[in-house]
Enzyme design. Structure first.
Site, PDB file in Angstrom:
ATOM      1  N   SER A 191       0.831  -1.201   0.000  1.00 11.61           N
ATOM      2  CA  SER A 191       0.000   0.000   0.000  1.00 11.61           C
ATOM      3  C   SER A 191       0.876   1.266   0.000  1.00 11.61           C
ATOM      4  O   SER A 191       1.707   1.415  -0.894  1.00 11.61           O
ATOM      5  CB  SER A 191      -0.954  -0.069   1.192  1.00 11.61           C
ATOM      6  OG  SER A 191      -1.962   0.884   1.072  1.00 11.61           O
ATOM      7  N   ASP A 348     -10.070  -3.671  -5.130  1.00 16.91           N
ATOM      8  CA  ASP A 348      -9.169  -2.681  -4.534  1.00 16.91           C
ATOM      9  C   ASP A 348      -9.112  -1.474  -5.468  1.00 16.91           C
ATOM     10  O   ASP A 348      -8.856  -1.636  -6.665  1.00 16.91           O
ATOM     11  CB  ASP A 348      -7.774  -3.317  -4.392  1.00 16.91           C
ATOM     12  CG  ASP A 348      -6.731  -2.368  -3.823  1.00 16.91           C
ATOM     13  OD1 ASP A 348      -7.082  -1.213  -3.470  1.00 16.91           O
ATOM     14  OD2 ASP A 348      -5.569  -2.778  -3.736  1.00 16.91           O
ATOM     15  N   HIS A 378      -8.180  -4.803  -0.664  1.00 16.27           N
ATOM     16  CA  HIS A 378      -7.045  -4.017  -0.197  1.00 16.27           C
ATOM     17  C   HIS A 378      -6.719  -4.347   1.266  1.00 16.27           C
ATOM     18  O   HIS A 378      -7.593  -4.331   2.118  1.00 16.27           O
ATOM     19  CB  HIS A 378      -7.314  -2.515  -0.326  1.00 16.27           C
ATOM     20  CG  HIS A 378      -6.064  -1.721  -0.113  1.00 16.27           C
ATOM     21  ND1 HIS A 378      -5.105  -1.602  -1.093  1.00 16.27           N
ATOM     22  CD2 HIS A 378      -5.576  -1.072   0.965  1.00 16.27           C
ATOM     23  CE1 HIS A 378      -4.084  -0.897  -0.625  1.00 16.27           C
ATOM     24  NE2 HIS A 378      -4.348  -0.561   0.625  1.00 16.27           N
TER      25      HIS A 378
END
Ligand SMILES: *[C@@H]1O[C@H](CO)[C@@H](O)[C@H](O)[C@H]1NC(C)=O
Length: 408
Positions: A191, A348, A378
């Protein structure tokens, strides 16, 4: 007490209404995701309340909750020696496998945790478990960097912390101290940590003074651009937890120190509207109609308003800085990058950031392995460890570590 069953029924109904959110039917274990999401939303509501009452910044409330329940000390085991220390003034947690013979050199991974440049820590249970497992399975060294977070630190400080600690570790005398083979060091992150890993990899690859280069980079659902909040994955997944579309815009503005009133213009792509000055080469780097295969473009249409708000890019110039948005790097920078692993999840908003970067790297003749999870969402890789165990999380961790084992 006739009211007790009625009250209980009402309470259960309210709770179910609060926890239940519709999810695509291909998401792995939807009820687990709903519970994690409900907890996160609860803390966010408290955070916003405290923020609006002037008691505390909303991010502190979130971080307090995360740290209160998740942070743990550096506990060594028989297989892994764990130490908290500092590299060039940046806090790091180092995991060293004890399974190598005296004098034998190890492989190493520099790891950058996720959390929107504002949340999380190398000392969190989930990241501690991941890095511990990596050190163990690779019989190597993992350096997990605790870069400073927003709102105290803003771009480029998170990036600078990540780079400073990485450069420190790449010095021959430091690698020797940890018995690491200089030609077998990789950089990785998930991320926002994938964003920092990609940015650090670009800097190290182009820095002629760096004595060692990375052998691989491994990017887990990375954040790579803030110029198009209407890629097919942003459009498709705007209501899928845990990374809602406005939350991602919010994280970007906290990181780049932009005014939060820009969230709506960002989401409408007003900052990159056709009348906002910006180069054609720049547009091509995020042009998903060109960079994504049809199977990911699906039926979605580009959102390119004719009239926009030039003020956004003027006030937040870092939106165009490749150190913040690695997808904007020039092709000759990309061409110097090492072998790459990119993990993306169908559910995501950031899926297409990763896909576009993979495509641009391949165009620059970099070898790319792309792992896509149809049932992934995610954050699923950190939901692979107790108590947030999930099946897709478990699979992502296994395949990620196997790739590192084969390529590092
Ligand atoms: C993106 O690429 C397509 C196909 O080459 C092109 O027609 C379109 O004008 C480009 N979009 C932008 C905004 O540059």
């Amino acid at each position: 007490m006739r009211t007790a069953p009625a009250l209980l029924f009402l309470l259960t109904a309210v709770l179910a209404y609060y926890v239940y959110i519709p999810l695509p039917n291909t998401v792995s274990e939807p009820w687990k995701l709903r519970v994690v999401d409900a907890l996160l939303r609860g803390v966010m509501i408290l955070g916003n309340l405290a923020h609006d009452l002037g008691l505390s910044h909303r991010i502190y409330v979130l971080n307090f909750a995360v740290n209160r329940f998740e942070v743990q000390g550096p506990r060594s085991s028989k297989a892994v020696l764990v130490t908290d220390t500092a590299f060039a003034g940046v806090q790091v947690r180092v995991f060293e496998s004890t399974r190598r013979k005296e004098g034998e050199l190890k492989r190493a991974v520099i790891y950058l945790h996720g959390g929107g440049w504002a949340l999380g820590s190398a000392r969190m249970r989930s990241y501690d478990s991941l890095c511990r497992r990596m050190a163990e399975d690779l019989k190597g060294v993992v350096v997990s960097i605790d870069y400073r977070l927003a709102p105290e630190a803003r771009f480029p400080e998170q990036y600078n912390d990540a780079l400073r600690a990485s450069r420190y570790f790449l010095q021959p005398r430091v690698l020797a101290r940890y018995s690491v083979e200089p030609s077998r060091v990789g950089v990785s992150g998930d991320s926002a940590g994938g964003n920092l890993a990609a940015a650090v990899a670009q800097q190290v690859a182009t820095d002629s003074s760096s004595p060692s280069k990375f052998k691989v980079q491994a990017l887990i659902y990375p954040v790579l651009q803030a110029l198009d909040f209407n890629t097919p994955s942003y459009q498709q997944n705007q209501n899928v937890p845990i990374l809602y579309r406005p939350l991602m815009a919010h994280f970007w503005l906290e990181y780049l120190d932009g005014d939060l009133s820009f969230i709506q213009p960002l989401l409408a792509n007003k900052h990159t509207a056709l009348d906002v000055y910006w180069t054609a080469q720049g547009r091509a780097k995020v042009n998903w109609t060109q960079l994504l295969p049809a199977s990911f473009r699906k039926h979605y249409k580009p959102v390119a308003p004719a009239h926009g708000l030039a003020q956004v890019v003027e006030e937040v110039p870092a939106l165009l800085d490749p150190r913040a948005a690695p997808l904007l790097a020039e092709r000759d920078v990309l061409a110097r990058l090492p072998r790459t692993y990119i993990l993306t999840c169908e559910h995501d908003v950031l899926r297409d950031d990763g896909l576009m970067y993979g495509r641009r790297l391949e165009e620059a003749a970099v070898s790319v392995t792309h792992d896509h999870y149809e049932d992934g969402f995610h954050g699923c890789m950190v939901f692979a460890f107790w108590p947030a165990y999930s099946s897709v999380g478990q699979r992502t961790v296994e395949n990620y570590i196997r790739w590192l084992d084969d390529n590092l």
